[in-house]
Design a protein around this motif. Structure first.
Motif, PDB file in Angstrom:
ATOM      1  N   VAL A 182      46.739  44.840  35.825  1.00  9.76           N
ATOM      2  CA  VAL A 182      45.700  43.803  35.766  1.00  9.76           C
ATOM      3  C   VAL A 182      45.057  43.649  37.154  1.00  9.76           C
ATOM      4  CG1 VAL A 182      45.158  41.422  35.119  1.00  9.76           C
ATOM      5  CG2 VAL A 182      46.984  42.647  33.916  1.00  9.76           C
ATOM      6  N   ASN A 183      45.771  42.961  38.067  1.00  6.49           N
ATOM      7  CA  ASN A 183      45.266  42.796  39.445  1.00  6.49           C
ATOM      8  C   ASN A 183      46.148  43.518  40.445  1.00  6.49           C
ATOM      9  OD1 ASN A 183      43.043  40.840  39.119  1.00  6.49           O
ATOM     10  ND2 ASN A 183      44.682  39.548  38.299  1.00  6.49           N
ATOM     11  N   ASN A 184      47.150  44.212  39.968  1.00  5.18           N
ATOM     12  CA  ASN A 184      48.121  44.886  40.852  1.00  5.18           C
ATOM     13  C   ASN A 184      47.545  46.198  41.361  1.00  5.18           C
ATOM     14  OD1 ASN A 184      48.338  45.541  38.010  1.00  5.18           O
ATOM     15  ND2 ASN A 184      49.991  46.903  38.586  1.00  5.18           N
ATOM     16  N   ASN A 185      48.327  46.891  42.177  1.00  5.81           N
ATOM     17  CA  ASN A 185      47.831  48.124  42.792  1.00  5.81           C
ATOM     18  C   ASN A 185      48.945  49.170  42.767  1.00  5.81           C
ATOM     19  OD1 ASN A 185      46.624  50.075  44.337  1.00  5.81           O
ATOM     20  ND2 ASN A 185      46.946  48.984  46.277  1.00  5.81           N
ATOM     21  N   ALA A 228      34.235  42.490  33.106  1.00  3.37           N
ATOM     22  CA  ALA A 228      33.219  41.663  33.764  1.00  3.37           C
ATOM     23  C   ALA A 228      33.783  40.277  34.042  1.00  3.37           C
ATOM     24  CB  ALA A 228      31.992  41.571  32.868  1.00  3.37           C
ATOM     25  N   VAL A 229      34.618  39.771  33.114  1.00  2.00           N
ATOM     26  CA  VAL A 229      35.197  38.436  33.271  1.00  2.00           C
ATOM     27  C   VAL A 229      36.709  38.606  33.453  1.00  2.00           C
ATOM     28  CG1 VAL A 229      35.513  36.189  32.163  1.00  2.00           C
ATOM     29  CG2 VAL A 229      33.444  37.524  31.728  1.00  2.00           C
ATOM     30  N   PRO A 230      37.257  38.139  34.579  1.00  2.10           N
ATOM     31  CA  PRO A 230      38.687  38.364  34.822  1.00  2.10           C
ATOM     32  C   PRO A 230      39.561  37.665  33.791  1.00  2.10           C
ATOM     33  CG  PRO A 230      37.637  37.266  36.711  1.00  2.10           C
ATOM     34  CD  PRO A 230      36.602  37.377  35.635  1.00  2.10           C
ATOM     35  N   VAL A 231      40.751  38.218  33.556  1.00  3.33           N
ATOM     36  CA  VAL A 231      41.697  37.585  32.639  1.00  3.33           C
ATOM     37  C   VAL A 231      42.998  37.351  33.410  1.00  3.33           C
ATOM     38  CG1 VAL A 231      42.553  39.812  31.747  1.00  3.33           C
ATOM     39  CG2 VAL A 231      42.778  37.762  30.358  1.00  3.33           C
ATOM     40  N   SER A 232      43.650  36.201  33.125  1.00  3.97           N
ATOM     41  CA  SER A 232      44.938  35.937  33.778  1.00  3.97           C
ATOM     42  C   SER A 232      46.034  36.674  33.011  1.00  3.97           C
ATOM     43  CB  SER A 232      45.237  34.433  33.786  1.00  3.97           C
ATOM     44  OG  SER A 232      45.472  34.002  32.462  1.00  3.97           O
ATOM     45  N   VAL A 233      47.139  36.982  33.692  1.00  2.00           N
ATOM     46  CA  VAL A 233      48.232  37.667  32.995  1.00  2.00           C
ATOM     47  C   VAL A 233      48.783  36.777  31.871  1.00  2.00           C
ATOM     48  CG1 VAL A 233      48.902  39.238  34.848  1.00  2.00           C
ATOM     49  CG2 VAL A 233      49.930  36.974  34.755  1.00  2.00           C
ATOM     50  N   GLU A 234      48.774  35.458  32.068  1.00  2.00           N
ATOM     51  CA  GLU A 234      49.291  34.551  31.029  1.00  2.00           C
ATOM     52  C   GLU A 234      48.428  34.639  29.764  1.00  2.00           C
ATOM     53  OE1 GLU A 234      48.688  33.598  34.136  1.00  2.00           O
ATOM     54  OE2 GLU A 234      50.612  32.918  34.955  1.00  2.00           O
ATOM     55  N   ASN A 235      47.090  34.579  29.942  1.00  2.00           N
ATOM     56  CA  ASN A 235      46.211  34.635  28.764  1.00  2.00           C
ATOM     57  C   ASN A 235      46.257  36.000  28.093  1.00  2.00           C
ATOM     58  OD1 ASN A 235      45.494  32.027  29.108  1.00  2.00           O
ATOM     59  ND2 ASN A 235      43.514  32.445  30.069  1.00  2.00           N
ATOM     60  N   LEU A 236      46.407  37.042  28.910  1.00  2.00           N
ATOM     61  CA  LEU A 236      46.512  38.386  28.325  1.00  2.00           C
ATOM     62  C   LEU A 236      47.782  38.486  27.483  1.00  2.00           C
ATOM     63  CD1 LEU A 236      45.534  41.292  28.078  1.00  2.00           C
ATOM     64  CD2 LEU A 236      46.679  41.793  30.254  1.00  2.00           C
ATOM     65  N   GLU A 275      44.424  52.895  35.794  1.00  2.00           N
ATOM     66  CA  GLU A 275      43.269  51.994  35.705  1.00  2.00           C
ATOM     67  C   GLU A 275      43.823  50.583  35.734  1.00  2.00           C
ATOM     68  OE1 GLU A 275      40.314  51.085  36.351  1.00  2.00           O
ATOM     69  OE2 GLU A 275      39.466  52.799  35.260  1.00  2.00           O
ATOM     70  N   ARG A 276      42.999  49.613  36.118  1.00  2.00           N
ATOM     71  CA  ARG A 276      43.447  48.222  36.031  1.00  2.00           C
ATOM     72  C   ARG A 276      42.298  47.340  35.537  1.00  2.00           C
ATOM     73  NH1 ARG A 276      43.815  45.509  41.926  1.00  2.00           N
ATOM     74  NH2 ARG A 276      41.661  45.919  42.497  1.00  2.00           N
ATOM     75  N   LEU A 277      42.679  46.251  34.855  1.00  2.00           N
ATOM     76  CA  LEU A 277      41.653  45.405  34.233  1.00  2.00           C
ATOM     77  C   LEU A 277      40.699  44.817  35.262  1.00  2.00           C
ATOM     78  CD1 LEU A 277      43.668  43.581  31.422  1.00  2.00           C
ATOM     79  CD2 LEU A 277      41.999  45.442  31.177  1.00  2.00           C
ATOM     80  N   ALA A 278      41.208  44.485  36.456  1.00  2.00           N
ATOM     81  CA  ALA A 278      40.357  43.860  37.480  1.00  2.00           C
ATOM     82  C   ALA A 278      39.141  44.729  37.789  1.00  2.00           C
ATOM     83  CB  ALA A 278      41.169  43.620  38.754  1.00  2.00           C
ATOM     84  N   ASP A 279      39.265  46.056  37.603  1.00  2.00           N
ATOM     85  CA  ASP A 279      38.159  46.952  37.956  1.00  2.00           C
ATOM     86  C   ASP A 279      37.239  47.272  36.783  1.00  2.00           C
ATOM     87  OD1 ASP A 279      39.009  47.114  40.577  1.00  2.00           O
ATOM     88  OD2 ASP A 279      40.377  48.772  40.160  1.00  2.00           O
ATOM     89  N   ILE A 280      37.592  46.834  35.580  1.00  2.00           N
ATOM     90  CA  ILE A 280      36.747  47.240  34.437  1.00  2.00           C
ATOM     91  C   ILE A 280      36.256  46.064  33.582  1.00  2.00           C
ATOM     92  CG2 ILE A 280      37.611  49.612  34.218  1.00  2.00           C
ATOM     93  CD1 ILE A 280      39.512  48.680  32.059  1.00  2.00           C
TER      94      ILE A 280
END
Ligand code: BTN
Length: 247
Positions: A131-134, A154-162, A147-152
């Motif tokens: 998600v936001n990790n590296n 448009a609207v960020p998602v929190s790990v809790e909501n995911l 790949e990570r969600l932060a880079d793809i």
């Protein structure tokens, strides 16, 4: 010993969710929990992939395990489908599955699934999503592989909501499995592969080459070999599938 510091227990829809700062592996923490429990941790010190491979589980990713009351052979495929359904709902484009349940965006891995069966009647579905990790910051061999969600998104998602979204999709597909909708689930799974791709299969040391054709009605991997013969392999027979680039 597991040095986990438990933070919270939450009810999320039908699930009881245990949250930790850090554990060895969420699958191991979930091993003794009843069905419809889930475990999430901010980091894992011994995150595992298939065949005990290391799974980098750094801060910012979603690392969690869901305990479900069933252990059908096709569960690994259905779990990959649930992850794709949830990510598509978030707006992720160009999703595909690489057998059995690597969730890919193009050639890069976005999420992985590890099923453990610690006791009869229940299965633990472990899911890791970048998600936001590296991950490549921890393991240089992952450079350009993940790949990570932060880079793809448009609207960020929190790990809790995911996690809430993923739990909802796991629950939905478990109901579909119980309602015996196996053939429609498998046809949806078959829609997510790169069809007829050239692959090599590691059958515990023996390597076979061929064209990947998807899965059959029993969830077995179908490979067409160099002579044009179609061969079906059970999940446990295949240690690893590697996609071979077209010449
Ligand atoms: C793979 O692609 O090989 C599967 C990776 C699965 C990783 C997840 S992260 C949460 C759960 N805990 C683990 O130790 N592994 C799974």
């Amino acid at each position: 010993m597991n040095m986990a510091v438990q933070r919270k227990i939450k009810r999320i829809e039908d699930w009881t969710v245990w949250e930790y700062d850090s554990v060895n592996s969420t699958n191991l923490v979930a091993a003794n929990l009843p069905a419809w429990s889930a475990v999430r941790a901010d980091t894992q010190t011994a995150g595992r992939g298939r065949f005990q491979r290391e799974w980098v589980s750094d801060e910012g990713g979603l690392w969690f395990s869901a305990v479900v009351p069933a252990e059908p052979a096709i569960l690994p495929l259905v779990a990959g489908l649930a992850v794709c359904d949830a990510l598509r709902e978030l707006g992720v484009k160009n999703l595909r599955l690489r057998w059995p349940n690597d969730v890919m965006v193009g050639q890069r891995k976005l999420a992985g699934v590890l099923i453990d069966r610690f006791k009869p009647g229940v299965a633990v579905i472990g899911i890791g999503v970048n998600v936001n990790n590296n991950p490549a910051g921890r393991d240089a061999s992952l450079q350009n592989q993940t790949e990570r969600l932060a880079d793809i998104l448009a609207v960020p998602v929190s790990v809790e909501n995911l996690m809430v979204l993923l739990l909802r999709h796991i629950r939905l597909l478990m109901h579909a499995l119980n309602a015996n909708e196996v053939s429609s689930l498998l046809s949806r799974v078959n829609g997510l592969w790169s069809k007829k791709s050239r692959v090599s299969l590691d059958l515990d040391g023996d390597i076979v080459l061929g064209s990947f054709e998807g899965v059959d009605a029993a969830g077995r991997l179908l490979l067409v070999d160099a002579l044009g013969a179609s061969v079906a392999y059970n999940f446990e027979q295949v240690r690893h599938l590697t996609e071979v680039p077209e010449l």
